[in-house]
Write an enzyme that holds these catalytic residues in place. Structure first.
Site, PDB file in Angstrom:
ATOM      1  N   GLY A 245      -9.101 -13.294 -12.691  1.00 21.93           N
ATOM      2  CA  GLY A 245      -7.689 -13.607 -12.889  1.00 21.93           C
ATOM      3  C   GLY A 245      -7.319 -14.427 -14.099  1.00 21.93           C
ATOM      4  N   GLU A 277     -15.531 -13.362 -10.859  1.00 19.79           N
ATOM      5  CA  GLU A 277     -15.312 -11.906 -10.971  1.00 19.79           C
ATOM      6  C   GLU A 277     -14.374 -11.609 -12.131  1.00 19.79           C
ATOM      7  OE1 GLU A 277     -13.541 -10.651  -7.293  1.00 19.79           O
ATOM      8  OE2 GLU A 277     -15.415 -10.745  -6.193  1.00 19.79           O
ATOM      9  N   ARG A 280     -10.479  -9.079 -17.203  1.00 15.31           N
ATOM     10  CA  ARG A 280      -9.660  -9.098 -18.420  1.00 15.31           C
ATOM     11  C   ARG A 280     -10.154 -10.053 -19.498  1.00 15.31           C
ATOM     12  NH1 ARG A 280      -4.261  -8.066 -18.156  1.00 15.31           N
ATOM     13  NH2 ARG A 280      -4.347  -8.588 -15.944  1.00 15.31           N
ATOM     14  N   ARG A 317      -0.361   0.282 -18.427  1.00 14.83           N
ATOM     15  CA  ARG A 317       0.032  -1.093 -18.074  1.00 14.83           C
ATOM     16  C   ARG A 317       1.264  -1.564 -18.848  1.00 14.83           C
ATOM     17  NH1 ARG A 317      -1.521  -5.483 -20.551  1.00 14.83           N
ATOM     18  NH2 ARG A 317      -1.750  -6.552 -18.568  1.00 14.83           N
ATOM     19  N   CYS A 347       6.122  13.319 -21.376  1.00 11.81           N
ATOM     20  CA  CYS A 347       7.512  13.624 -21.028  1.00 11.81           C
ATOM     21  C   CYS A 347       8.108  12.633 -20.032  1.00 11.81           C
ATOM     22  CB  CYS A 347       7.592  15.042 -20.496  1.00 11.81           C
ATOM     23  SG  CYS A 347       6.871  16.205 -21.642  1.00 11.81           S
ATOM     24  N   TYR A 376      -8.069  -2.606 -18.369  1.00  9.43           N
ATOM     25  CA  TYR A 376      -7.042  -1.879 -17.615  1.00  9.43           C
ATOM     26  C   TYR A 376      -6.345  -0.816 -18.468  1.00  9.43           C
ATOM     27  CZ  TYR A 376      -8.048  -5.706 -14.509  1.00  9.43           C
ATOM     28  OH  TYR A 376      -8.717  -6.600 -13.700  1.00  9.43           O
TER      29      TYR A 376
HETATM   30  N1  LLP Z   1     -11.596  -9.490  -8.406  1.00  7.31           N
HETATM   31  C1  LLP Z   1     -10.700  -8.813  -7.649  1.00  7.31           C
HETATM   32  C2  LLP Z   1     -10.890  -8.756  -6.206  1.00  7.31           C
HETATM   33  C3  LLP Z   1      -9.607  -8.173  -8.258  1.00  7.31           C
HETATM   34  O1  LLP Z   1      -8.737  -7.509  -7.519  1.00  7.31           O
HETATM   35  C4  LLP Z   1      -9.465  -8.250  -9.674  1.00  7.31           C
HETATM   36  C5  LLP Z   1      -8.332  -7.595 -10.336  1.00  7.31           C
HETATM   37  C6  LLP Z   1     -10.428  -8.968 -10.422  1.00  7.31           C
HETATM   38  C7  LLP Z   1     -11.478  -9.575  -9.745  1.00  7.31           C
HETATM   39  C8  LLP Z   1     -10.379  -9.090 -11.919  1.00  7.31           C
HETATM   40  O2  LLP Z   1      -9.238  -9.742 -12.338  1.00  7.31           O
HETATM   41  P1  LLP Z   1      -9.049 -10.126 -13.901  1.00  7.31           P
HETATM   42  O3  LLP Z   1     -10.072 -11.188 -14.238  1.00  7.31           O
HETATM   43  O4  LLP Z   1      -9.273  -8.908 -14.695  1.00  7.31           O
HETATM   44  O5  LLP Z   1      -7.651 -10.606 -13.967  1.00  7.31           O
HETATM   45  N2  LLP Z   1      -3.877  -3.555 -13.806  1.00  7.31           N
HETATM   46  C9  LLP Z   1      -3.472  -4.927 -14.029  1.00  7.31           C
HETATM   47  C10 LLP Z   1      -4.467  -5.915 -13.491  1.00  7.31           C
HETATM   48  C11 LLP Z   1      -4.777  -5.692 -12.034  1.00  7.31           C
HETATM   49  C12 LLP Z   1      -5.895  -6.565 -11.548  1.00  7.31           C
HETATM   50  C13 LLP Z   1      -6.367  -6.153 -10.212  1.00  7.31           C
HETATM   51  N3  LLP Z   1      -7.423  -6.944  -9.689  1.00  7.31           N
HETATM   52  C14 LLP Z   1      -3.197  -5.130 -15.523  1.00  7.31           C
HETATM   53  O6  LLP Z   1      -3.267  -4.177 -16.271  1.00  7.31           O
HETATM   54  O7  LLP Z   1      -2.847  -6.238 -15.940  1.00  7.31           O
END
Ligand code: LLP
Length: 422
Positions: A245, A277, A280, A317, A347, A376
């Protein structure tokens, strides 16, 4: 332009042409075609090492494959001694195919099927992050006939204000489908203890694109408090999976304070092994998307459009969350700047890359580069409008190679049959 920031990511214009980590980007586009994703394993590893060097407690990084599942990112994470976070049988499959050790794989997801749980059992992964009572029952059922081959962990939903996050990205909210509320989670821990199941961890994931570190600090506090409760039941936990996150600034390309983020979990890290985890943070700045201007529409409406050969099939996104990505030209030319909408060929009105941006006056055939395109994008791509998945190129040691080839029409329709049915 944000030249100074670009330098920090190893971009430079040599002879007015964009180079990344010493590789000529125009040359890749000419040889491989466009649209094309380019990923730098050097940037990716640099980011992993930054995390490693700043974490002074026992931890395991499980790179979130939903952000990018390119095999060379998986291999790089593995080489650094880390693992991955998966949310489907497909992601588990590619992680194992890339040789990630099963004890460095965590599996989350609100709708794991019984078959996927069986797959986790067969592979013997580190943690299964259980997200519902029903999923727990399915796991318990397996444990009646076999020894569980993975550690159990529950995804707990702590009560944290997440209103600052994008409504789609604050998944840790009380009303979201994810995870289990504290009361029920406590019940399930009790039940798992009394059934002698291998409880190894606890999991939370608050959401994505979180820039306010206070949210992580608060979650960490609530988690510590909850851990106190389960420990008093006699439950010994090894892992605290703090999810992902950590957010990025897509506008200014300024880096978040990583040390401060890591310190949010310092107290937990003194007693448990912390699992990150992150997706991004590691992958977004490690990728770019190169597209070509196909048409320039100047007189047809009230706006000037640059129609390029990528769009919402590659960067969904952008319209989905109404966010922006920095776009820069691949070639610098001495032209005046103009206001453009950069749009794709799909389209839909929602098929845009940038709206009302002041940009050099590009011509048909010129190339654009979408920054922070490593997270993403490919993983959320679609074949809408009969479009093909672009190739994925890896640059490393000043060279490049194709790691995933461009889809072709034959492959696109390879699942179809055309026999007339009688
Ligand atoms: N762990 C779990 C359980 C998750 O659901 C996610 C992301 C992560 C780790 C990794 O999160 P990060 O570090 O990447 O923020 N499509 C959206 C982002 C959706 C994230 C979903 N879960 C975008 O393009 O911003």
């Amino acid at each position: 332009m944000i030249t100074e920031q670009l330098g920090k990511y190893n971009f430079e214009y040599r002879d007015n042409t964009l180079h990344w980590y010493g590789v000529n980007i125009k040359e890749i586009a000419e040889n491989v075609g466009t649209p094309v994703f380019i990923f730098s394993t050097e940037e990716f590893v640099k980011r992993i090492r930054r995390l490693k060097e700043n974490t002074d407690y026992d931890h395991l990084l499980c790179f979130s494959l939903k952000s990018n599942n390119n095999p060379y990112f998986i291999l790089a994470a593995k080489k650094e001694g880390y693992g991955v976070d998966v949310v489907s049988g497909g992601e588990l499959y590619i992680a194992r195919k890339a040789g990630v050790h099963p004890k460095k794989i965590v599996f989350s997801g609100v709708g794991k099927t019984n078959e996927e749980i069986q797959m986790a059992q067969k592979e013997g992964i580190l943690l299964l992050n259980i997200e519902s009572e029903s999923e727990y029952k399915a796991v318990k059922e397996i444990s009646k006939s076999q020894n569980l081959n993975f550690g159990i962990s529950f995804r707990v939903k702590f009560e944290i204000a997440l209103d600052k996050l994008h409504p789609y990205l604050g998944v840790g909210k009380k009303e979201s489908k994810f995870g289990i509320n504290e009361d029920l989670a406590l019940e399930l821990y009790k039940n798992a203890i009394s059934n002698g199941l291998p409880i190894e961890g606890i999991h939370f994931h608050l959401g994505s694109q979180i820039k306010d570190l206070e949210i992580f600090r608060k979650a960490s506090e609530l988690c510590e408090n909850f851990l106190g409760k389960i420990e008093s039941l006699g439950c010994k936990i090894k892992y605290v999976d703090v999810g992902g996150g950590l957010g990025l600034d897509y506008e200014k390309l300024e880096e978040p304070n990583l040390k401060e983020y890591i310190d949010c979990f310092k107290n937990i890290g003194e007693k448990y092994k912390v699992i990150f985890e992150l997706g991004r943070y590691l992958s977004a700045p490690s990728g770019i998307l190169i597209s070509k201007v196909i048409r320039k529409k100047e007189k047809e409406g009230s706006k000037v459009f640059l129609v390029v050969d990528s769009g919402m099939t590659e960067t969904l996104r952008i319209p989905l969350y109404k966010v922006s990505h920095k776009v820069i030209p691949v070639n610098l030319r001495n032209s005046t700047e103009k206001v453009f909408d950069i749009v794709g060929p799909i389209c839909e009105n929602s098929d845009y890359i940038a709206q009302d941006i002041v940009f050099p006056n590009l011509e048909e055939g010129d190339l654009i580069c979408v920054l922070y395109a490593g997270a993403y994008t490919t993983t959320m791509s679609s074949n809408y409008n009969g479009r093909l998945f672009p190739p994925e190129i890896i640059i490393s040691n000043q060279k490049y190679f194709v790691s995933r080839k461009r889809q072709d029409y034959q492959e696109l329709f390879s699942r179809d049959q055309f026999e007339e049915q009688t």
